[in-house]
Design a protein around this motif. Structure first.
Motif, short mmCIF file in Angstrom:
data_model
loop_
_atom_site.label_atom_id
_atom_site.label_comp_id
_atom_site.label_asym_id
_atom_site.label_seq_id
_atom_site.Cartn_x
_atom_site.Cartn_y
_atom_site.Cartn_z
N GLY A 44 7.47 44.23 35.26
CA GLY A 44 8.13 44.57 34.02
C GLY A 44 8.84 43.38 33.43
O GLY A 44 8.51 42.23 33.73
N THR A 45 9.82 43.66 32.57
CA THR A 45 10.59 42.60 31.93
C THR A 45 12.07 42.90 32.02
O THR A 45 12.48 44.06 32.05
CB THR A 45 10.21 42.44 30.43
OG1 THR A 45 10.43 43.68 29.77
CG2 THR A 45 8.77 42.00 30.26
N LEU A 46 12.86 41.84 32.06
CA LEU A 46 14.31 41.94 32.12
C LEU A 46 14.92 41.07 31.04
O LEU A 46 14.47 39.94 30.83
CB LEU A 46 14.83 41.36 33.45
CG LEU A 46 14.65 42.12 34.72
CD1 LEU A 46 15.04 41.24 35.90
CD2 LEU A 46 15.51 43.36 34.71
N PRO A 47 15.95 41.55 30.38
CA PRO A 47 16.70 40.64 29.50
C PRO A 47 17.47 39.67 30.40
O PRO A 47 18.01 40.06 31.43
CB PRO A 47 17.64 41.56 28.73
CG PRO A 47 17.72 42.81 29.53
CD PRO A 47 16.48 42.90 30.36
N HIS A 48 17.46 38.39 30.03
CA HIS A 48 18.10 37.39 30.89
C HIS A 48 18.63 36.26 30.02
O HIS A 48 18.12 36.01 28.93
CB HIS A 48 17.07 36.85 31.89
CG HIS A 48 17.67 36.06 33.00
ND1 HIS A 48 18.43 36.63 33.99
CD2 HIS A 48 17.62 34.74 33.29
CE1 HIS A 48 18.82 35.69 34.84
NE2 HIS A 48 18.34 34.53 34.43
N LEU A 49 19.64 35.57 30.51
CA LEU A 49 20.16 34.37 29.85
C LEU A 49 19.55 33.15 30.52
O LEU A 49 19.55 33.05 31.75
CB LEU A 49 21.68 34.30 29.97
CG LEU A 49 22.49 35.35 29.23
CD1 LEU A 49 23.97 35.19 29.52
CD2 LEU A 49 22.24 35.28 27.73
#
Length: 122
Positions: A44-49
């Motif tokens: 999947g995908t993750l929001p990340h900095l």
């Protein structure tokens, strides 16, 4: 999602759970009366900095996972290979907590946005 230890067969059982945009799926296989091997995939995908510039970006996750769920306290044997063991004390394997822990472990590595990935060697 929880699976009772006593309901996991030695032939294995399929599981699937998710958290936000990350799916965790695979097979749980009883390897002795108090231990279950969970082998699966995180996708999947993750929001990340970005760890370099601090910009938000979507982090693609595609990781193989192998953890061992122990019913009760685990006592290692001398000379035994180190295993990724998670202890549970209520008679169930909490796949959601395994997923959360694996996501946090994945996020703890350095991850760069596309722009910084190109600059990584500089």
């Amino acid at each position: 999602m929880k699976i009772e230890f006593k309901k996991v067969p030695t032939t294995g059982i399929h599981f699937e759970t998710s958290l936000d945009e990350i799916k965790f799926f695979g097979e749980a296989l009883k390897i002795d009366k108090t231990m279950v091997k969970c082998t699966g995939q995180l996708e999947g995908t993750l929001p990340h900095l970005c760890d370099r510039c601090g910009e938000n970006f979507e982090l693609t996750v595609n990781e193989r996972v192998e953890v061992f769920a122990q019913e009760g306290l685990y006592e290692d044997q001398e000379g035994e290979e180190l295993l990724n063991i998670i202890e549970f004390f209520d008679g169930s394997i909490d796949l959601d907590s395994i997923l959360q822990g694996e996501i946090e472990a994945f996020k703890s590595d350095y991850h760069y946005c596309g722009q910084c990935e190109q600059l990584k060697g500089e």
